[in-house]
Write an enzyme that holds these catalytic residues in place. Structure first.
Site, short mmCIF file in Angstrom:
data_model
loop_
_atom_site.label_atom_id
_atom_site.label_comp_id
_atom_site.label_asym_id
_atom_site.label_seq_id
_atom_site.Cartn_x
_atom_site.Cartn_y
_atom_site.Cartn_z
N ASP A 173 0.83 -1.21 0.00
CA ASP A 173 0.00 0.00 0.00
C ASP A 173 0.87 1.27 0.00
OD1 ASP A 173 -2.38 1.43 0.10
OD2 ASP A 173 -3.22 0.23 1.72
N ASP A 228 -9.96 3.58 -3.69
CA ASP A 228 -10.67 2.37 -3.22
C ASP A 228 -12.08 2.26 -3.79
OD1 ASP A 228 -8.41 2.11 -1.73
OD2 ASP A 228 -9.42 2.05 0.21
C1 GLA Z 1 -5.91 1.42 1.41
C2 GLA Z 1 -6.04 0.41 0.28
C3 GLA Z 1 -7.21 -0.51 0.57
C4 GLA Z 1 -6.98 -1.22 1.90
C5 GLA Z 1 -6.76 -0.21 3.01
C6 GLA Z 1 -6.33 -0.86 4.30
O1 GLA Z 1 -7.02 2.26 1.47
O2 GLA Z 1 -6.22 1.08 -0.94
O3 GLA Z 1 -7.36 -1.44 -0.49
O4 GLA Z 1 -5.88 -2.06 1.78
O5 GLA Z 1 -5.77 0.74 2.65
O6 GLA Z 1 -6.13 0.06 5.32
#
Ligand code: GLA
Length: 670
Positions: A173, A228
């Site tokens: 990430d 996301d």
């Molecule tokens: C980010 C990523 C998500 C998830 C969250 C976890 O937002 O893009 O897919 O992994 O972190 O905290």
């Protein structure tokens, strides 16, 4: 030695292919002018898009994310046939660790969630013949506010620890990245993973911020292209639209990742989830199940387990589907498959049924007398003379595989069902609808018959023949229907079903059904009405909702100010944001739409839009492109005879930024 030799050959081959491509596209220019595509990682991993599970979309960091969930998913992968269907990786997302490293700088699993540690879970998953994945961030901490340790500055030690646990997949990430260059951060972890000697699929998750499709083909096996996803239609749609244009960058070992699946999480209908899954498959996206399978419905298992759809995603040629056409929310996306066939998605973005049409030639198939069309949700095959067409329900997708086939005549002809015009019905008043049943096949459809069924209590009667002894290629059976909703039926949407049955030349009976929505409407009031107060049939907007009698505002409902154009304030009208369309039922009883239109003063100088008034399918008036500097312009549309009046605001051709359009004093005269 052998390995080296293979690599060289592959390198030459790739070069030859690239040169061939340049010639084929007629560019004939030196390679430097072509889009720079970094070579893929040459490690044999992720040659097709990764498939598996990740807990994030269903649990986030809630307590049910724990050892028993992960084991339960692994069990279900086997029991429910998902493993056999290709799902392989069982992956942990954020929140599996304790906030602090141990005295040796090692990561420690949360003992409440994972009382036996991570290796025990990985071993369990491996014992099922599956693979195991984990998550951390290319920053000092992960994304969760609890602040779990990230791998920035610990890459080699964390990668070693993952490899020792038996990790086969790492999602890396982007939170708390301290402003360090993304390419550098992601390359360091790539090198650290490689140094472990363990094959580990490497998933780059920097949300598309640094255009990883331009530099990450030799860094990771997949890269997120967007922010996301969340479990609703709008989120899925916006991600889909961002990911589609990136098709040229995807290929074996290096995939665009439009984020994990929401199928089964409850925020969309099953029709919408089938669209989501169909479009992810045609985009050759990673298929990471994001719902808790321990409580999933049979419908969810049916969607996720559809092997014909999975085969589109997993095709070894590794092409991401490309947009063949897109107009008015009607999308045709086609994906070249290794066997020369094309997967074709007819995707309906809109809230009403749409006829979506293309052809075998348009999707890239060679000329032929006829083709076979395989419907990947209905699991049926038909022949077509070349037309690929269907009326697709609201938010639905018809997913097909089209191919030249010496055996095409074995299949019954494809027949297209349709209903002319949107079914709008005033309670107590008979509406005339026309259905069509059209033979798309090379062979004739015999003994064709059609029925239309309405909701309980409605009267539905045919007023012309409902059967035809034979329909040849391109011929239609058109049937008119008198449809009446009982007096007092409340406004809203009601289900209608059009059904047809016919026989192939060999006598095989085929039944097909088209679910449709009828809308019960009220006639517009006689005289002049403000459009800011009349109920609309539908409203779409580029940013936030359409506002009644105020401007568009920022994004939330009701956040607009007084409608203001060129310093003049108007008390009534509609505040919209390009691209926008607002539809009203006019019922053939109205004469004109009038308004004062322009860009609202609430935005800076950048906005440009054009206003259009449509009477059914005819453009009745338009302004041309207007800018923020211009005062309000009067617009009048002649809408006599129209059943539906549509107020459209386009982006003026330069994108939707700052495009706050006002339909000041918009009125409908009937
Ligand atoms: C980010 C990523 C998500 C998830 C969250 C976890 O937002 O893009 O897919 O992994 O972190 O905290």
């Amino acid at each position: 030695m052998r390995h080296l030799h293979t690599r060289t050959t592959r390198g030459r081959l790739a070069g030859a292919l690239a040169a061939g491509l340049l010639c084929a596209t007629g560019l004939g220019a030196p390679a430097a002018t072509a889009a720079p595509v970094a070579p893929a990682l040459d490690d044999g991993l992720a040659l097709t898009p990764p498939m598996g599970f990740n807990n994030w979309n269903s649990t986030h960091c809630r307590a049910e994310f724990n050892e028993s969930m992960v084991k339960g998913i692994a069990d279900l992968f086997v029991e429910k046939g998902l493993k056999d269907a290709g799902y392989e990786y069982v992956n942990l997302d954020d929140c599996w660790a304790l906030p602090t490293r141990d005295a040796d700088g090692k990561l420690v699993a949360d003992p409440v969630r994972f009382p036996n540690g991570i290796k025990a879970v990985a071993d369990y998953v491996h014992a099922k013949g599956l693979k195991f994945g984990i998550y951390t961030s290319a920053g000092t901490k992960t994304c969760n506010t609890a602040g779990f340790p990230g791998a920035l500055g610990h890459e080699y030690s964390d990668a070693r620890q993952f490899a020792d646990w038996g990790v086969d997949y790492l999602k890396y990430d982007n939170c708390n990245n301290q402003g360090v260059d993304a390419k550098q951060r992601y390359e360091t972890m790539r090198d650290a993973l490689r140094a472990t000697g363990r094959p580990i699929v490497y998933s780059i998750c920097e949300w598309g911020e640094n255009k990883p499709w331009e530099w990450a083909a030799d860094v990771g096996h997949l890269w997120r292209t967007t922010g996301d996803i969340s479990d609703n239609w709008g989120s899925m749609l916006s991600i889909l639209k961002q990911n589609l244009p990136l098709a040229p960058h995807a290929g074996p070992g290096h995939w665009n990742d439009p984020d994990m699946l929401e199928v089964g999480n409850g925020g969309m209908t099953d029709t919408e989830y089938r669209s989501h899954f169909s479009m992810w498959a045609i985009m050759a996206a990673p298929l990471l199940i994001g719902s808790d399978l321990r409580s999933a419905s049979e419908e969810t298992f049916d969607i996720l387990g559809n092997r014909e759809v999975i085969a589109v995603d997993q095709d070894p040629l590794g092409k991401q589907g490309t947009v063949i056409s897109s107009e008015g929310g009607r999308w045709v996306v086609a994906k070249e498959m290794r066997d020369g066939s094309r997967a074709v998605a007819l995707f309906n973005e809109t809230g009403s049924a749409q006829r979506i049409t293309t052809s075998a030639r348009a999707v890239g198939l060679p000329a032929a007398d006829a083709y076979t069309l395989r419907d990947l949700w209905q699991h049926r095959s038909h022949n077509t003379a070349g037309t690929i067409s269907a009326t697709v329900p609201a938010h639905g997708t018809v997913l097909l595989r089209a191919f030249t086939d010496p055996e095409w005549a074995q299949h019954p002809p494809a027949v297209e069902l349709g209903l002319d015009g949107g079914p709008l019905v005033e309670a107590g008043r008979t509406a005339a609808l026309t259905s069509t049943v059209t033979d798309l096949g090379r062979t004739p459809a015999r003994r064709v018959s059609v029925t239309l069924a309405g909701p309980e209590g409605w009267s539905v009667e045919s007023t012309s023949p409902t059967a035809s002894p034979v329909l040849t290629t391109g011929r239609s059976l058109r049937t008119t229907w008198a449809v009446t909703a009982p007096e007092g039926t409340p406004t809203g949407s009601y289900g209608l079903t059009l059904r047809a049955s016919y026989r192939s030349p060999a006598g095989v009976r085929v039944d097909s059904a088209l679910p449709l929505t009828a809308t019960v409407v009220v006639a517009p009031p006689p005289g002049t009405s403000g459009l800011g107060d009349l109920p609309w049939l539908s409203a779409t907007n580029g940013w936030g909702p359409v506002e009644r009698n105020t401007s568009n505002g920022e994004s939330a409902a009701g956040d607009g100010g007084p409608i203001t154009i060129g310093g003049v304030v108007y008390g009534t009208g509609l505040g919209v944001h390009a691209e926008s369309a607002v539809e009203y039922y006019a019922g053939g009883a109205c004469e004109t739409v009038t308004a004062q239109v322009g860009l609202d003063d609430e935005e800076g100088a950048d906005g440009t839009v054009a206003f259009e008034i449509w009477a059914d399918g005819t453009k009745a008036a338009s302004t041309g492109v207007l800018t923020n500097a211009m005062p309000a312009q009067p617009i009048t549309g002649d809408v006599r005879g129209a059943r539906v009046v549509r107020l459209v605001v386009t982006d003026g051709g330069d994108g939707i930024t700052s495009d706050h359009g006002d339909w000041a004093e918009a009125r409908l005269s009937c």
